[in-house]
Enzyme design. Structure first.
Site, PDB file in Angstrom:
ATOM      1  CE  LYS B 251      -3.905  -2.196  -0.010  1.00  0.00           C
ATOM      2  NZ  LYS B 251      -5.009  -2.140   0.891  1.00  0.00           N
ATOM      3  CD  GLN B 311      -2.512  -8.676   9.306  1.00  0.00           C
ATOM      4  OE1 GLN B 311      -3.600  -8.913   9.687  1.00  0.00           O
ATOM      5  NE2 GLN B 311      -2.193  -7.416   9.270  1.00  0.00           N
ATOM      6  CG  ASP B 382      -3.114  -6.123  14.342  1.00  0.00           C
ATOM      7  OD1 ASP B 382      -2.974  -4.898  14.718  1.00  0.00           O
ATOM      8  OD2 ASP B 382      -3.453  -6.619  13.332  1.00  0.00           O
ATOM      9  CD  GLU B 411      -5.972  -3.644  17.105  1.00  0.00           C
ATOM     10  OE1 GLU B 411      -6.123  -2.779  16.390  1.00  0.00           O
ATOM     11  OE2 GLU B 411      -5.743  -4.716  16.634  1.00  0.00           O
TER      12      GLU B 411
END
Lengths: 664, 664
Positions: B251, B311, B382, B411
């Site tokens: 990104k 991830q 996360d 989180e």
């Protein structure tokens, strides 16, 4: 820490309601009831989940599955009906709904005009997997759906097929349950017949039923009374113990330590040469007489409730046959009942720490079985809180396994936790503190505890304004008006209630001494001769109340009891509503037995199902008077010289000019 | 229904508190805490009972016994201290206290002047039985006591002996536990180090720490910042992921779909040729650099919290090594993350329904173990709510078995049940909805839920006014005053709190677009160069707040949080009290970032431990100002142009003329 057998069970089930003490105890319901179950069910991530309520009757091996509906905030609900006596079991299953997730994602993709060709292939794969689990027609139809998605991938028709409601329903039917989570516990519901929830009790001493003054009554004498009791609208006739009464240390009139010749003794001092807990007191009659009495009562719509008091007079056969079942003192003598410094030499308690506890349990259970075999189906158990808790769970469980229609009323006037525990262990109904709850605040708090808290799931209260042991101060002091208001409260707050008569309807209110609750010349120790034709009798009011109870479904359920505000602390106002909402009863009772009390009630119209902008009619079920009310604030005035209570049926539909044919 | 093994266990134990989901999950405590346990314990009948709280550390096999004390209404209480890290277990035992019953009956008999000769023999018998269970001295003494009761039966001295407190204590020690009831379940407490409850977090991107504009920061650059962070009083420095960042589908700035040359990518797109979750991003440095950085931080009193985001970027080594750990699409390609219609092509989620789920679990757990072995003790996890729940319970359990000082912050910005479940499964701390709770009512309700309901037993909140993902609207619109009041709220309502800096102290408040919460030019996608010397920085206020937190034990515990009424909806007032009551802090915060707000607080003086008839001093820990107040009603005025908050230490003792030596 070991890994679980399959770590792919991603759904969590928790916060199940109802559930008593982590499933340790069943909830209670009546045959025909709907059991509503809720739970928090959720998975990780964004996948949709599906969950089901599973249930079965004890006689079934297969679980029925009901789809649960989401309430929001990960809470789900479903219901099932209990249409058989006995025990039902229920639990919950949840799993990730892969097809549902795929489908809802597909809708979002289509809305965003994304290319879904690949997604349709994925859908086809899911459908093909389900086809392998499906049978017959369904398998074929699933294969056809999959084929359309595979082959025609992407055109409009395919998209419609993918979202077809019938496809979704079929996919749900053959969902993959490999990774389904089952709730840890199987919970249970004990289902009783209706009388467990709705019953009107009348307690009466058969020995006082002789028409001849001073003569010991018999079952035959008592038969003559059945019409009187049934005429008042009762459906349970409860008899104090009918067993032989001991003569050793027999108590005299007014509980005097030594009986005089001719004193009849307390029926709770059970056992003599004539037998123990499975015998009939010879002066009442024989076992066949009793069986005949039960049959006669039945013809009047009355069930006989038998008193079971597990204690023995020194003359009880068990004292010699089973000395191990009693406690012994240091000199070898059997320990009589004591609550130091008080002594009850006419009673030997049973020893639940006996070496032969198992033999004792069997014998006690067999007492119930004996009477069940002779036609009794309701037992009022005397002081169950002085017997070991595990015994009750076992005995009631054993008895109800074979005789699912048997009911047990716990006479445990003791501390709240103990009373609640006995209800959890299996008692169908329980005596309560109603007897001592007199003020508006006391009644409101207590009733909210009983009917609007978890305890309502297993504790079925039975309200008694008096008992042979308890003549409450309110009745002693308040006279006729107090009797009336306590009666109305018991019969309308409680779906189960009872009175000890004829002492009650004849307004007997003299205590042995002020400050105590024992009746003067108590029927527990002597024969009484009652004048049932006395003009002051409350029998007509009792009859009207019981009729109102029978005619209004709202008074037969604790489904919804709501208190409404009044501006007078002596006026208590509450309503009850039937489960289907079709019947609503509004009750106002004056708690002041001395003065006229008037004031304004401030009704919660939503609870009454009434529109604030329309008038409604209220019909007093006792005075047979009708009023038109509108809005929440309405005036009430109650006099202790008449009936100090209104029992209004709320009629939401009233006639107007629009009912005329020529209106419009 | 089978009889129980021994039906003579007459005592019931229920209603144990604390107990989470029927003991399915542990409660949480900090080393040194006292765990208070209550339960309903009772037996049938009138016998006295004795009950004990039993507990042990996981490393012990023997249970310690603490006598429980009655609170009335069959409720009992006892406590134990958790003085070691790891897991403690507790349960409850109760039995009929035959000696205690005998003794209390004896007292009543003596008061009624009854003959007790036989009773003393019964007592002797009980004592002789206990003597058989006793050892050494005690056995001898018990035999002596029994002898006195046996032989001197009845005289004054004997009666005194029977009631001897020492005899009672000895008898309790050797009570008969044959019929003792054990509570069904063993409950547990996870004991953590103090930082689990009291911590001040600072989140910072190391790559933005280069002194040179546009240059990628390194661990060495970040070391220079440690003094700045420690100087503000933080004790946990939390770094976003420090692993290699993928280049496929990277990104660009402001989350643009395609990166431009030089774009650094999101640290949460983990994995490249340089390695995956156990590698260091080459531009930050090497593993030894990181270990050195941890050591340096430690010398400043700072612990490093590592971000664990399970991830993978498409370039992560696992993608090739373990294709089974990922979901595949119908065409065989790996499924990237999606929340339709949104697509996150730079991220592959892991598949917890993988056939090789067990292998995946091991690999993920090993990531934690790897970093623990390199010195990390705190992990900020996360999105734990997008991974399977059973994994967390297993992984955290496994890790804490060996490394009891390791802490995990969840989180999980998701639905309440999911957040609470993760806490139950083992997370030491949790992010919360504080970030979006702005009004007085919102804050009061939420905080009462967190600290005054069952959830407090296992859910330790960590309050963040901002994160790299969340620039709340209150900060966007309220500017400096909003930053200050949100900071004070976080740092005084929460014992754990954190800020994402330097964005926070430098008042960064521009969103990508109004109505969203993403930072404009977010540090998640680009390097930032912060001017820490900016005059507007809130660093001095943060320093003062953290000092107040360290100096006031009340701010280090959630033992007692109480809200006090104010007559202005923009003024929120609350107090906290240390467990021993010696430190009390009273906080008033203005929730209006625009106007001066004034009003009257109406203090609950009991909660402050203050006498209504004596003045008390309050000392503002931020402005260092002192005031004398008396009584509940006091005036407060707060301006958004100064610090819109008071953090008062309440000083109950003030000097008076009585302090002079010559007074009196």
């Amino acid at each position: 820490m070991m890994k679980p057998v399959d770590g792919r069970k991603r759904v969590v089930i928790e916060g199940v309601d109802p559930e008593i003490d982590a499933g340790r105890f069943p909830i209670k319901r009546i045959i025909g009831d709907t059991v509503h179950v809720e739970a928090n069910v959720f998975g990780d991530g964004h996948d949709r989940i599906a969950c089901h309520l599973l249930f079965r009757h004890e006689g079934e091996t297969q679980l029925h599955r009901v789809k649960m509906e989401p309430l929001g905030n990960d809470r789900w609900r479903a219901a099932f009906q209990v249409n058989k006596l006995g025990e039902f079991f229920y639990t919950i299953a949840g799993s990730v709904d892969h097809f549902g997730t795929w489908r809802s994602d597909l809708i979002k993709r289509l809305e965003a005009a994304q290319d879904v060709a690949l997604e349709l292939q994925t859908g086809a794969m899911l459908i093909e997997q389900a086809a392998l689990r499906a049978v017959d027609e369904d398998a074929i139809r699933l294969k056809e759906w999959a084929y359309i998605l595979r082959v025609k991938s992407g055109d409009e028709e395919t998209k419609q097929t993918a979202l077809d409601a019938e496809l979704t329903a079929t996919m749900q039917r053959y969902a993959n349950t490999d990774f389904e989570t089952r709730y840890d516990r199987e919970l249970s519901v004990v289902v009783d017949r209706e009388r467990a929830r709705f019953s009107s009790w009348y307690e009466m001493f058969p020995r006082s039923c002789s028409p001849a003054l001073g003569k010991h009554g018999t079952f035959q004498d008592t038969e003559v009374r059945l019409e009187y009791v049934a005429g008042m609208g009762f459906d349970v006739l409860y008899l104090p113990p009918i067993h032989p009464i001991g003569s050793s240390f027999r108590k005299g009139k007014n509980n005097s330590v030594s009986a005089q010749p001719g004193d009849v003794g307390s029926p709770w001092a059970i056992g003599s040469q004539a037998g123990g807990h499975t015998a009939i007191h010879p002066e009442l009659g024989t076992l066949p007489d009793f069986e005949l009495f039960i049959a006669k009562a039945k013809s009047f719509g009355l069930e006989i409730a038998m008193d079971i008091a597990f204690q023995c007079s020194p003359d009880h056969p068990w004292v010699k046959e089973h000395p191990l079942w009693f406690k012994h003192r240091a000199d070898g003598s059997i320990r009589y009942a004591e609550n130091p410094p008080k002594k009850y030499q006419d009673i030997y308690p049973l020893d639940f720490e006996s070496e032969d506890w198992a033999g004792l349990w069997d014998a006690l259970k067999d007492v119930f079985i004996f009477w069940i075999e002779h036609g009794v189906r309701i037992f009022r158990v005397d002081n169950p809180h002085t017997k070991a808790f595990p015994f009750w769970e076992w005995a009631i469980g054993e008895i109800k396994r074979e005789h699912k229609d048997v009911l047990f009323l716990a006479e445990a006037f003791t501390r709240p936790r103990v009373m609640e525990r006995l209800a959890k262990l299996g008692f169908s109904q329980s005596y309560t503190y109603f007897t001592w709850r007199n003020t508006k605040q006391e009644l409101t708090e207590y009733l909210n505890h009983l009917f609007n808290a978890e305890v309502k799931e297993y504790f079925r209260p039975n309200f008694w304004p008096n008992t042979p042991d308890i003549l409450p101060e309110q009745l002693q002091m308040g006279g006729r008006a107090a009797f009336m208001s306590r009666l109305v409260l018991a019969a309308t707050l409680g779906t189960n209630y009872g009175v000890y008569g004829p002492a009650f309807e004849l307004l007997e209110n003299l205590p042995v001494k002020r400050g105590g609750e024992e009746y003067l010349n108590s029927e527990k120790y002597e024969l009484k001769h009652w004048n049932l034709d006395d003009q002051k009798s409350l029998a007509p009011l009792i009859r009207d109340l019981n009729r109102a109870r029978h005619e209004n479904a709202a008074l037969q359920t604790n489904h919804e009891l709501s208190f409404h505000a009044t501006d007078n602390p002596y006026l208590i106002c509450y309503s009850k509503r039937s489960a289907d909402g079709s019947n609503v009863v509004l009750i106002v009772v004056s708690l002041d037995p001395v003065h006229v009390q008037a004031g304004w009630v401030d009704l919660d119209l939503v609870k009454l199902g009434v529109d604030a902008h329309e008038p409604f009619q209220i019909h007093d079920q006792l005075a047979d008077e009708r009023y038109l009310w509108q809005g929440p604030r309405n005036y009430v005035e109650l006099s202790p010289f008449e009936i100090p209570a209104h029992v209004f049926r709320v009629m939401r539909r009233i006639r107007t000019e629009k009912d005329f044919d020529y209106y419009l």
